[in-house]
Structure formats: structure tokens, C-alpha cells
Design an enzyme around this catalytic site. Structure first.
Site, PDB file in Angstrom:
ATOM      1  N   GLU A  17      12.821 -20.474  24.838  1.00  0.00           N
ATOM      2  CA  GLU A  17      12.461 -20.036  26.185  1.00  0.00           C
ATOM      3  C   GLU A  17      11.806 -18.654  26.090  1.00  0.00           C
ATOM      4  O   GLU A  17      12.363 -17.738  25.484  1.00  0.00           O
ATOM      5  CB  GLU A  17      13.710 -19.950  27.067  1.00  0.00           C
ATOM      6  CG  GLU A  17      13.360 -19.477  28.477  1.00  0.00           C
ATOM      7  CD  GLU A  17      14.569 -19.389  29.373  1.00  0.00           C
ATOM      8  OE1 GLU A  17      15.178 -20.431  29.654  1.00  0.00           O
ATOM      9  OE2 GLU A  17      14.912 -18.260  29.780  1.00  0.00           O
ATOM     10  N   ASP A 106      17.110 -16.732  40.264  1.00  0.00           N
ATOM     11  CA  ASP A 106      17.966 -15.556  40.421  1.00  0.00           C
ATOM     12  C   ASP A 106      17.548 -14.828  41.685  1.00  0.00           C
ATOM     13  O   ASP A 106      16.375 -14.847  42.053  1.00  0.00           O
ATOM     14  CB  ASP A 106      17.779 -14.612  39.223  1.00  0.00           C
ATOM     15  CG  ASP A 106      18.456 -15.147  37.971  1.00  0.00           C
ATOM     16  OD1 ASP A 106      19.557 -15.702  38.089  1.00  0.00           O
ATOM     17  OD2 ASP A 106      17.864 -15.009  36.881  1.00  0.00           O
ATOM     18  N   LYS A 165      22.016 -32.863  41.268  1.00  0.00           N
ATOM     19  CA  LYS A 165      20.679 -32.653  40.688  1.00  0.00           C
ATOM     20  C   LYS A 165      20.216 -33.892  39.937  1.00  0.00           C
ATOM     21  O   LYS A 165      19.044 -34.255  39.988  1.00  0.00           O
ATOM     22  CB  LYS A 165      20.691 -31.470  39.714  1.00  0.00           C
ATOM     23  CG  LYS A 165      20.871 -30.136  40.380  1.00  0.00           C
ATOM     24  CD  LYS A 165      20.964 -29.032  39.346  1.00  0.00           C
ATOM     25  CE  LYS A 165      21.490 -27.774  40.007  1.00  0.00           C
ATOM     26  NZ  LYS A 165      21.545 -26.627  39.125  1.00  0.00           N
ATOM     27  N   GLN A 176      23.350 -23.101  30.992  1.00  0.00           N
ATOM     28  CA  GLN A 176      23.361 -21.643  30.933  1.00  0.00           C
ATOM     29  C   GLN A 176      23.977 -21.273  29.583  1.00  0.00           C
ATOM     30  O   GLN A 176      24.650 -22.091  28.947  1.00  0.00           O
ATOM     31  CB  GLN A 176      24.227 -21.148  32.110  1.00  0.00           C
ATOM     32  CG  GLN A 176      24.229 -19.701  32.379  1.00  0.00           C
ATOM     33  CD  GLN A 176      22.845 -19.075  32.452  1.00  0.00           C
ATOM     34  OE1 GLN A 176      22.303 -18.720  31.417  1.00  0.00           O
ATOM     35  NE2 GLN A 176      22.302 -18.903  33.647  1.00  0.00           N
TER      36      GLN A 176
HETATM   37  P1  FAD Z   1      21.841 -24.002  42.100  1.00  0.00           P
HETATM   38  O1  FAD Z   1      22.001 -25.376  41.552  1.00  0.00           O
HETATM   39  O2  FAD Z   1      21.295 -23.868  43.462  1.00  0.00           O
HETATM   40  O3  FAD Z   1      23.258 -23.290  41.960  1.00  0.00           O
HETATM   41  C1  FAD Z   1      23.501 -21.962  42.447  1.00  0.00           C
HETATM   42  C2  FAD Z   1      24.914 -21.907  43.044  1.00  0.00           C
HETATM   43  O4  FAD Z   1      24.963 -22.719  44.225  1.00  0.00           O
HETATM   44  C3  FAD Z   1      25.982 -22.485  42.104  1.00  0.00           C
HETATM   45  O5  FAD Z   1      27.154 -21.770  42.339  1.00  0.00           O
HETATM   46  C4  FAD Z   1      26.130 -23.934  42.577  1.00  0.00           C
HETATM   47  O6  FAD Z   1      27.408 -24.479  42.301  1.00  0.00           O
HETATM   48  C5  FAD Z   1      25.896 -23.792  44.079  1.00  0.00           C
HETATM   49  N1  FAD Z   1      25.265 -24.976  44.677  1.00  0.00           N
HETATM   50  C6  FAD Z   1      24.305 -25.759  44.135  1.00  0.00           C
HETATM   51  N2  FAD Z   1      23.920 -26.712  45.010  1.00  0.00           N
HETATM   52  C7  FAD Z   1      24.649 -26.504  46.139  1.00  0.00           C
HETATM   53  C8  FAD Z   1      24.696 -27.145  47.406  1.00  0.00           C
HETATM   54  N3  FAD Z   1      23.908 -28.182  47.674  1.00  0.00           N
HETATM   55  N4  FAD Z   1      25.561 -26.657  48.333  1.00  0.00           N
HETATM   56  C9  FAD Z   1      26.367 -25.592  48.059  1.00  0.00           C
HETATM   57  N5  FAD Z   1      26.360 -24.950  46.859  1.00  0.00           N
HETATM   58  C10 FAD Z   1      25.523 -25.398  45.919  1.00  0.00           C
HETATM   59  N6  FAD Z   1      16.115 -17.882  37.180  1.00  0.00           N
HETATM   60  C11 FAD Z   1      14.876 -17.466  37.581  1.00  0.00           C
HETATM   61  O7  FAD Z   1      14.763 -16.754  38.574  1.00  0.00           O
HETATM   62  N7  FAD Z   1      13.749 -17.868  36.886  1.00  0.00           N
HETATM   63  C12 FAD Z   1      13.817 -18.674  35.800  1.00  0.00           C
HETATM   64  O8  FAD Z   1      12.791 -19.016  35.208  1.00  0.00           O
HETATM   65  C13 FAD Z   1      15.101 -19.120  35.357  1.00  0.00           C
HETATM   66  N8  FAD Z   1      15.251 -19.952  34.292  1.00  0.00           N
HETATM   67  C14 FAD Z   1      16.484 -20.458  33.969  1.00  0.00           C
HETATM   68  C15 FAD Z   1      16.592 -21.402  32.941  1.00  0.00           C
HETATM   69  C16 FAD Z   1      17.833 -21.958  32.621  1.00  0.00           C
HETATM   70  C17 FAD Z   1      17.918 -22.981  31.537  1.00  0.00           C
HETATM   71  C18 FAD Z   1      18.998 -21.537  33.327  1.00  0.00           C
HETATM   72  C19 FAD Z   1      20.347 -22.130  32.984  1.00  0.00           C
HETATM   73  C20 FAD Z   1      18.901 -20.599  34.328  1.00  0.00           C
HETATM   74  C21 FAD Z   1      17.641 -20.055  34.673  1.00  0.00           C
HETATM   75  N9  FAD Z   1      17.491 -19.132  35.706  1.00  0.00           N
HETATM   76  C22 FAD Z   1      16.244 -18.685  36.098  1.00  0.00           C
HETATM   77  C23 FAD Z   1      18.671 -18.618  36.388  1.00  0.00           C
HETATM   78  C24 FAD Z   1      19.085 -19.518  37.544  1.00  0.00           C
HETATM   79  O9  FAD Z   1      18.084 -19.542  38.522  1.00  0.00           O
HETATM   80  C25 FAD Z   1      20.374 -18.943  38.064  1.00  0.00           C
HETATM   81  O10 FAD Z   1      21.409 -19.202  37.136  1.00  0.00           O
HETATM   82  C26 FAD Z   1      20.758 -19.410  39.440  1.00  0.00           C
HETATM   83  O11 FAD Z   1      21.874 -18.629  39.843  1.00  0.00           O
HETATM   84  C27 FAD Z   1      21.157 -20.853  39.461  1.00  0.00           C
HETATM   85  O12 FAD Z   1      20.084 -21.733  39.418  1.00  0.00           O
HETATM   86  P2  FAD Z   1      20.359 -23.264  39.706  1.00  0.00           P
HETATM   87  O13 FAD Z   1      19.054 -23.942  39.720  1.00  0.00           O
HETATM   88  O14 FAD Z   1      21.422 -23.788  38.802  1.00  0.00           O
HETATM   89  O15 FAD Z   1      20.925 -23.110  41.190  1.00  0.00           O
END
Ligand code: FAD
Length: 290
Positions: A17, A106, A165, A176
Site C-alpha cells: 500500500e 478517516d 459489506k 486493519q
Molecule cells: P466503516 O465500515 O464505515 O466502519 C467505521 C465504524 O462504523 C466502525 O466502528 C464500524 O463498526 C461502524 N459501522 C460500519 N457500518 C455501520 C453501520 N451501517 N451502522 C453503524 N455503524 C457502522 N482511510 C482513508 O481516509 N483513506 C484511505 O485510503 C484508507 N485506506 C485504508 C485501507 C485499509 C486496508 C484499511 C483497513 C483502512 C484504510 N483507511 C483509509 C482507514 C479507514 O477509512 C478507517 O479505518 C475508518 O475508520 C474505517 O473505514 P471502514 O471503511 O472500515 O468504515
């Protein structure tokens, strides 16, 4: 090529990455790192996304594909409206991007809550669903946590939304970062028991320094095993911390390969040295093909 197809092969994929540059000062190091790591034959790579530098992500992804002939996945987050998101996806499709990592993202200011721009895009699963329902041909990846996400009340909550998802159309998941493989093994066995069959790729971070470790554990919710933490606390300097991080990551990777993981995904922070040392050690132990 779709990354999910590569993850179905008998050997684990190796992927890196890269972080899209935030400004010109980061470009040179990034370019050097990409060129160096491209020489280590990754199966695929990915490039992070931030709203202010989104164009740089797309530029870098298309350039890696064209120049190095390596499959490059663009990260995309819920930082835009649904309309703007579709424009970005259309652009990606025209440019031949084949895979998208659909994330919530984030918060723009670390420590502050994430505020959605568009009520249709509040979580990672919403973006997965938008990409899938709009009829794009992209392979879709999504993020998951081997441990508890910092915003989640518990692991159950996390697991429920990871499942959502996959139901929304994610072809594979990337975890993560984590430092104790037991969290990953537990997540995979729970997923399989719940009927989630998609590949779950472990995300690995060789500890770069004490400072970065602090930042990354706070952001990700990853815990550091007591033995590793104590070795880091007693290390003489950041070089010694880095060496410990590499050794720990080699041991993690060796165990993960033995467990037949679909791939090893390295968070490089745009530095090539640690991934190169780790891959050399794994090849030296005949755990990976040379
Ligand atoms: P979500 O799935 O939305 O989860 C966030 C929180 O909300 C979690 O606590 C989850 O349990 C909760 N949640 C999820 N769906 C729901 C729902 N429907 N109702 C209520 N709660 C819910 N960040 C960046 O900004 N740019 C990047 O390029 C980037 N790349 C990444 C690559 C990887 C492989 C990983 C693991 C993370 C990356 N991140 C990046 C960080 C990521 O965006 C953060 O970890 C963020 O906090 C979670 O993203 P997510 O898509 O898992 O969010």
C-alpha cells in the site's frame, strides 16, 4: 485483472500500500519507493485516498498500471457526495482501473468524529453498495478489523458491519494492521462459520518508529503484544525499533503463510526498506518463491 481472482490462487499474493502524496515534498520519496518495490514483483499494489489529494491517487494508480504493468487498486472513501463519487468512478473506469477499495475514510482531523458529506454515504458498506448497484465492473475490496475498531463498542458490532459489506458486494476484505496473528485467525474462523467466504487479506505494518507506532495504534485500535512492547520500550534508538518491527513482521508472515493466507498486504508508509528485508527473509526461508 480483478484482485479477488489473484487471491484465489494457491500462493499468497504480495501487495504494497502506497500513500498518495500530500504535497510536492512527498513526491520524490514516493516515486523512489514505488520504483524500488515494483522491482520486487508485487502481485498488486494499492494507493490511499484523501479528499484533498484524490486526483493524485488516480494519477498514481494509472501510472503504476501503465509504467510498471502492476495491477494497482484505487482506494476511495465516503468523502464526496454520491454524484461526485460516480464521476470519480466513471473516470476510473475510462482509465482502466479494475479494482476499488471502498472505505468510509478517516476523519479529516484526527480524533474528531467522521462527518458524512452525503447521507447516502455514511459507512464503508454504503460505498460498496453504491459501486456494486451502479453497474460498474470493478472488483471491490473493503476494510475490516481483526481487533476492535476504535469507534466500535465491541467486536460483535464490528463483525456485523463487516458481514454487511460482503452482502453489499465486496469481493474481498483487507484487515486493519494487527501484531498478534490470533486476532486474524479468530476473525477468519468466525467469518467462515457465519458463511462469509470471501478472501480476507491480512494487513501488516512493520513498526517504523515509536512515534508512528503510537499514532497507528491509536488510529487503528491495534494492540501491541506485551513482549513486543517491552522490547520496543527497551530499544536503544529508532533503528533498533525498526529492526524489531521487521523481525516481528517476519515471524507474523511466516505463521500466516503456513496457515495458507490468500495474501500479505504491507502498509509501506512509502518506505521500501522494511518490506524488502521481510520478503528477502521469507524467500530465504523458502516460504515464498524467489
Ligand atoms: P466503516 O465500515 O464505515 O466502519 C467505521 C465504524 O462504523 C466502525 O466502528 C464500524 O463498526 C461502524 N459501522 C460500519 N457500518 C455501520 C453501520 N451501517 N451502522 C453503524 N455503524 C457502522 N482511510 C482513508 O481516509 N483513506 C484511505 O485510503 C484508507 N485506506 C485504508 C485501507 C485499509 C486496508 C484499511 C483497513 C483502512 C484504510 N483507511 C483509509 C482507514 C479507514 O477509512 C478507517 O479505518 C475508518 O475508520 C474505517 O473505514 P471502514 O471503511 O472500515 O468504515
Amino acid at each position: 485483472m480483478r484482485i479477488a481472482d489473484m487471491l484465489g490462487r494457491s500462493k499468497p499474493t504480495i501487495s504494497f500500500e502506497f500513500m498518495a502524496p500530500r504535497d510536492e515534498s512527498e513526491v520524490e520519496v514516493l516515486e523512489r519507493t514505488v520504483a524500488t518495490l515494483a522491482g520486487h514483483a508485487p502481485d498488486w499494489v494499492s494507493v490511499t485516498y484523501r479528499v484533498r489529494t484524490g486526483e493524485k491517487t488516480l494519477e498514481l494508480v494509472t501510472r503504476i498500471k501503465r509504467h510498471y504493468h502492476i495491477e494497482a487498486m484505487a482506494h476511495l472513501t465516503c468523502a464526496n457526495s454520491a454524484d461526485r463519487t460516480r464521476q470519480i468512478l466513471n473516470w476510473m473506469e475510462r482509465e482502466g482501473v479494475a479494482n476499488v477499495l471502498a472505505l468510509r475514510g478517516d476523519p479529516p482531523i484526527s480524533g474528531e468524529p467522521f462527518t458524512p458529506v452525503d447521507p447516502q454515504l455514511t459507512h464503508g458498506s454504503d460505498l460498496v453498495s453504491l459501486v456494486r448497484r451502479s453497474g460498474y465492473r470493478f472488483g471491490i475490496g473493503a476494510a475490516c478489523s481483526a481487533e476492535k475498531h476504535p469507534e466500535s463498542p465491541d467486536v460483535e458490532h464490528e463483525f456485523r458491519y463487516m458481514k454487511l459489506k460482503v452482502e453489499a458486494g465486496a469481493d474481498f476484505l483487507i484487515t486493519q494492521l494487527f501484531f498478534d496473528n490470533r486476532f486474524y485467525f479468530n476473525l477468519v474462523s468466525r467469518a467462515r462459520a457465519a458463511g462469509i467466504g470471501v478472501p480476507i487479506v491480512p494487513g501488516l505494518m512493520p513498526v517504523p518508529s515509536r512515534r508512528s507506532l503510537g499514532v497507528m495504534t491509536a488510529m487503528s485500535g491495534a494492540t501491541v503484544p506485551a513482549e513486543l512492547q517491552s522490547a520496543i520500550d527497551n530499544a536503544a534508538d529508532d533503528d533498533a525499533v525498526r529492526a524489531l518491527g521487521v523481525q516481528h513482521c517476519i515471524a507474523q508472515c511466516a505463521e500466516l503463510i503456513e496457515a495458507r493466507v490468500p495474501g500479505l498486504h504491507f502498509y509501506t508508509f512509502n518506505r521500501a526498506r522494511a518490506p524488502i528485508e521481510i520478503l528477502a527473509a521469507l524467500r530465504g526461508q523458502q516460504l515464498l518463491a524467489s
